[in-house]
Design an enzyme around this catalytic site. Structure first.
Site, PDB file in Angstrom:
ATOM      1  N   ASN A 139      36.900  42.574  33.531  1.00  0.00           N
ATOM      2  CA  ASN A 139      37.780  42.216  32.411  1.00  0.00           C
ATOM      3  C   ASN A 139      38.181  40.745  32.448  1.00  0.00           C
ATOM      4  O   ASN A 139      39.060  40.320  31.697  1.00  0.00           O
ATOM      5  CB  ASN A 139      39.035  43.096  32.407  1.00  0.00           C
ATOM      6  CG  ASN A 139      39.950  42.829  33.588  1.00  0.00           C
ATOM      7  OD1 ASN A 139      39.529  42.224  34.581  1.00  0.00           O
ATOM      8  ND2 ASN A 139      41.185  43.289  33.503  1.00  0.00           N
ATOM      9  N   ARG A 141      40.349  37.591  36.927  1.00  0.00           N
ATOM     10  CA  ARG A 141      40.335  36.479  37.891  1.00  0.00           C
ATOM     11  C   ARG A 141      40.167  35.141  37.162  1.00  0.00           C
ATOM     12  O   ARG A 141      40.829  34.163  37.488  1.00  0.00           O
ATOM     13  CB  ARG A 141      39.215  36.709  38.893  1.00  0.00           C
ATOM     14  CG  ARG A 141      38.886  35.547  39.820  1.00  0.00           C
ATOM     15  CD  ARG A 141      39.915  35.358  40.916  1.00  0.00           C
ATOM     16  NE  ARG A 141      39.456  34.388  41.895  1.00  0.00           N
ATOM     17  CZ  ARG A 141      38.773  34.679  42.988  1.00  0.00           C
ATOM     18  NH1 ARG A 141      38.453  35.934  43.255  1.00  0.00           N
ATOM     19  NH2 ARG A 141      38.410  33.748  43.835  1.00  0.00           N
ATOM     20  N   ASP A 172      38.701  46.733  30.682  1.00  0.00           N
ATOM     21  CA  ASP A 172      39.720  46.880  31.719  1.00  0.00           C
ATOM     22  C   ASP A 172      39.749  48.327  32.194  1.00  0.00           C
ATOM     23  O   ASP A 172      40.052  49.237  31.408  1.00  0.00           O
ATOM     24  CB  ASP A 172      41.079  46.479  31.132  1.00  0.00           C
ATOM     25  CG  ASP A 172      42.182  46.423  32.168  1.00  0.00           C
ATOM     26  OD1 ASP A 172      41.948  46.844  33.321  1.00  0.00           O
ATOM     27  OD2 ASP A 172      43.287  45.964  31.821  1.00  0.00           O
ATOM     28  N   THR A 227      40.751  45.986  53.220  1.00  0.00           N
ATOM     29  CA  THR A 227      40.924  44.733  53.936  1.00  0.00           C
ATOM     30  C   THR A 227      41.436  44.996  55.337  1.00  0.00           C
ATOM     31  O   THR A 227      42.267  45.893  55.554  1.00  0.00           O
ATOM     32  CB  THR A 227      41.902  43.789  53.199  1.00  0.00           C
ATOM     33  OG1 THR A 227      42.308  42.741  54.068  1.00  0.00           O
ATOM     34  CG2 THR A 227      43.144  44.525  52.721  1.00  0.00           C
ATOM     35  N   SER A 274      51.302  41.230  53.117  1.00  0.00           N
ATOM     36  CA  SER A 274      51.615  40.708  51.783  1.00  0.00           C
ATOM     37  C   SER A 274      51.640  41.891  50.830  1.00  0.00           C
ATOM     38  O   SER A 274      51.202  42.999  51.169  1.00  0.00           O
ATOM     39  CB  SER A 274      50.555  39.699  51.320  1.00  0.00           C
ATOM     40  OG  SER A 274      49.350  40.375  50.967  1.00  0.00           O
ATOM     41  N   TYR A 279      49.767  42.134  48.154  1.00  0.00           N
ATOM     42  CA  TYR A 279      48.353  42.447  47.917  1.00  0.00           C
ATOM     43  C   TYR A 279      47.825  43.404  48.979  1.00  0.00           C
ATOM     44  O   TYR A 279      47.212  44.430  48.659  1.00  0.00           O
ATOM     45  CB  TYR A 279      47.520  41.161  47.911  1.00  0.00           C
ATOM     46  CG  TYR A 279      46.057  41.391  48.197  1.00  0.00           C
ATOM     47  CD1 TYR A 279      45.227  41.959  47.238  1.00  0.00           C
ATOM     48  CD2 TYR A 279      45.507  41.089  49.444  1.00  0.00           C
ATOM     49  CE1 TYR A 279      43.890  42.213  47.505  1.00  0.00           C
ATOM     50  CE2 TYR A 279      44.180  41.333  49.714  1.00  0.00           C
ATOM     51  CZ  TYR A 279      43.370  41.895  48.747  1.00  0.00           C
ATOM     52  OH  TYR A 279      42.058  42.153  49.020  1.00  0.00           O
ATOM     53  N   HIS A 280      48.050  43.085  50.250  1.00  0.00           N
ATOM     54  CA  HIS A 280      47.563  43.955  51.311  1.00  0.00           C
ATOM     55  C   HIS A 280      48.238  45.322  51.263  1.00  0.00           C
ATOM     56  O   HIS A 280      47.631  46.344  51.595  1.00  0.00           O
ATOM     57  CB  HIS A 280      47.781  43.294  52.670  1.00  0.00           C
ATOM     58  CG  HIS A 280      46.918  42.099  52.907  1.00  0.00           C
ATOM     59  ND1 HIS A 280      47.374  40.822  52.740  1.00  0.00           N
ATOM     60  CD2 HIS A 280      45.621  41.986  53.287  1.00  0.00           C
ATOM     61  CE1 HIS A 280      46.394  39.961  53.002  1.00  0.00           C
ATOM     62  NE2 HIS A 280      45.317  40.645  53.338  1.00  0.00           N
ATOM     63  N   LYS A 294      46.482  47.557  48.962  1.00  0.00           N
ATOM     64  CA  LYS A 294      45.262  48.096  49.584  1.00  0.00           C
ATOM     65  C   LYS A 294      45.590  49.295  50.483  1.00  0.00           C
ATOM     66  O   LYS A 294      44.817  50.261  50.545  1.00  0.00           O
ATOM     67  CB  LYS A 294      44.566  47.001  50.390  1.00  0.00           C
ATOM     68  CG  LYS A 294      43.941  45.901  49.551  1.00  0.00           C
ATOM     69  CD  LYS A 294      42.792  46.424  48.721  1.00  0.00           C
ATOM     70  CE  LYS A 294      41.963  45.305  48.127  1.00  0.00           C
ATOM     71  NZ  LYS A 294      40.794  45.797  47.377  1.00  0.00           N
ATOM     72  N   GLN A 332      37.569  44.973  55.098  1.00  0.00           N
ATOM     73  CA  GLN A 332      36.821  43.731  55.218  1.00  0.00           C
ATOM     74  C   GLN A 332      37.706  42.572  55.667  1.00  0.00           C
ATOM     75  O   GLN A 332      38.848  42.429  55.234  1.00  0.00           O
ATOM     76  CB  GLN A 332      36.183  43.368  53.874  1.00  0.00           C
ATOM     77  CG  GLN A 332      35.369  42.080  53.912  1.00  0.00           C
ATOM     78  CD  GLN A 332      34.637  41.830  52.620  1.00  0.00           C
ATOM     79  OE1 GLN A 332      33.434  41.986  52.553  1.00  0.00           O
ATOM     80  NE2 GLN A 332      35.348  41.432  51.588  1.00  0.00           N
ATOM     81  N   VAL A 387      35.775  36.463  53.923  1.00  0.00           N
ATOM     82  CA  VAL A 387      34.362  36.169  53.709  1.00  0.00           C
ATOM     83  C   VAL A 387      34.196  34.664  53.484  1.00  0.00           C
ATOM     84  O   VAL A 387      35.072  34.008  52.925  1.00  0.00           O
ATOM     85  CB  VAL A 387      33.827  36.941  52.490  1.00  0.00           C
ATOM     86  CG1 VAL A 387      32.341  36.666  52.267  1.00  0.00           C
ATOM     87  CG2 VAL A 387      34.063  38.440  52.670  1.00  0.00           C
ATOM     88  N   ARG A 431      38.002  27.046  52.094  1.00  0.00           N
ATOM     89  CA  ARG A 431      38.992  25.990  51.852  1.00  0.00           C
ATOM     90  C   ARG A 431      38.779  24.824  52.811  1.00  0.00           C
ATOM     91  O   ARG A 431      38.800  23.667  52.401  1.00  0.00           O
ATOM     92  CB  ARG A 431      40.416  26.543  52.024  1.00  0.00           C
ATOM     93  CG  ARG A 431      40.825  27.587  51.014  1.00  0.00           C
ATOM     94  CD  ARG A 431      42.346  27.707  50.900  1.00  0.00           C
ATOM     95  NE  ARG A 431      43.050  27.741  52.162  1.00  0.00           N
ATOM     96  CZ  ARG A 431      43.366  28.849  52.836  1.00  0.00           C
ATOM     97  NH1 ARG A 431      42.984  30.034  52.368  1.00  0.00           N
ATOM     98  NH2 ARG A 431      44.054  28.782  53.967  1.00  0.00           N
TER      99      ARG A 431
END
Length: 383
Positions: free
Chosen positions: A32, A35, A74, A144, A179, A181-182, A185, A208, A211, A241
């Site tokens: 969708n 990102r 979506d 993760t 976090s 986000y985590h 998960k 994971q 990466v 980064r």
């Protein structure tokens, strides 16, 4: 097999779609563009422009002669995902379709709310769609290693046997996410485990690590088929980064003491792991968990490796220790197991000096596109 790749436009989703297509699977990639939208809103877009998903599929067909079907929509919209499953009854699906950034999830309340709503609704709708339309479909969800946190014991591969007051049982390994986000998960895993027990779903949950990398066997030397390569604090992974910072002459941003240790893997190994998982599916009623990484490194070690690579290539690389904007242990024990994917046949690519030099050389070609004002946003966990 017929494979549905949810989040097929992403850093992992697009290379996965090409990789599975190259290995003879029938692939439908769905996205969708969340990102892309969030990157534009935050003024932190990728190192180079990426064609839209339809155009990428066209370019892949011109290069390989193989097709990847595309749908834009979506999966948090039940009508969309129901129609999608009605059209394409997958044998397996790969679930990447989540807001993927820990720093973004900690930025402010609206970002946190978006992360929570998007990630959990997406997973819930996937479960419901599989149950209703394709009950034998194998769900492969990208989790993760951050779900586990950094416990002061060895991290097992998803499960742990507990003896308590003379009785024993196997439990999901305790999780301590770092976090929001985590945490979503972790909740994904709990949702899947509930429905595995209730409906007999077949699920592989891939824990994971971060990466790194840009080129794969399918896109090597072809910029039009590269995935997004973000290098800012919000969307870029730490090695990516550091590589861009080194090329730009920007000091490597080491947070705090730099002892934070995680398990890392090459982008090419992510693709192997996903393919091995769908070609060797979990059983009905099984939640199979693999820890998906190849090697562990501290942030300090990675910074030193990038500096050494820069020296070999004639680039002076500086390292800065910054006050840590995150709430995390900066020195800790870390010893996770990771044998399951090796037993399925994973052939790891190691982070050798040669590999580091190769990646740094690729980034050098795009030096003039780097915006140093995007690199560090100082998103603080304790805001």
């Amino acid at each position: 097999m017929k494979v549905l790749v949810l989040g097929g436009d992403g850093y992992l989703g697009w290379p996965t779609s090409m990789h599975l297509s190259a290995h003879g699977h029938e692939v439908l990639a769905v996205d969708n563009y969340l990102r892309r939208r969030l990157s534009r809103e935050e003024d932190s877009e990728a190192l180079f422009e990426v064609p839209n998903l339809h155009r990428r599929a066209q370019l892949w067909k011109e290069k390989s002669g193989k097709s990847i079907e595309v749908r834009i929509g979506d999966i948090c919209d039940w009508d969309f995902i129901a129609a999608l499953f009605g059209e394409f009854r997958p044998d397996a699906l790969i679930h990447y379709a989540e807001q993927p950034s820990a720093p973004y999830s900690m930025k402010n309340r609206p970002a946190a709310a978006l992360t929570l709503h998007n990630n959990l609704t997406a997973t819930f709708n996937v479960i419901q769609a599989v149950h209703e339309f394709a009950p034998q479909c194998h769900i492969v969800k990208l989790g993760t290693m951050g779900e586990y946190g950094t416990p002061n014991i060895d991290i097992e591969e998803g499960w742990i046997d507990i003896e308590h007051k003379g009785r024993r049982q196997k439990f999901l390994f305790p999780r301590a996410a770092g976090s929001l986000y985590h945490t979503t998960k972790v909740l994904d895993t709990d949702l899947l485990w509930f429905y595995v027990r209730t409906w007999g779903l077949r699920v592989t949950d891939l824990m994971q690590g971060p990466v790194y990398g840009l080129e794969t066997y399918e896109n090597r030397g072809d910029e039009s088929l590269y995935p997004f390569f973000n290098y800012d604090e919000l969307w870029g992974t730490v090695i990516n980064r550091f590589l861009v910072q080194a090329v730009a002459g920007y000091p490597l941003t080491v947070y705090g003491k730099g002892g934070q240790t995680r398990g890392y893997l090459d982008l090419r190994d992510t693709l192997q792991c996903l393919r091995l998982s769908i070609e060797n599916p979990a059983q009905a009623g099984e939640l199979r968990i693999f820890n998906q990484f190849v090697e562990t490194f501290s942030v300090n070690t990675l910074a030193d490796m990038v500096r050494a690579s820069g020296k070999r290539l004639g680039i002076e690389v500086r390292i800065d220790s910054l006050p840590n904007p995150r709430k995390e242990l900066e020195e800790h024990y870390y010893n996770p197991a990771h044998t399951g994917l090796l037993e399925l046949g994973l052939q790891p690519h190691r982070l050798t000096p040669e590999r580091m030099d190769e990646m740094l050389s690729v980034i050098q070609r795009y030096k003039d596109r780097i915006r140093t004002d995007c690199i560090f946003r100082n998103v603080r966990w304790n805001r």
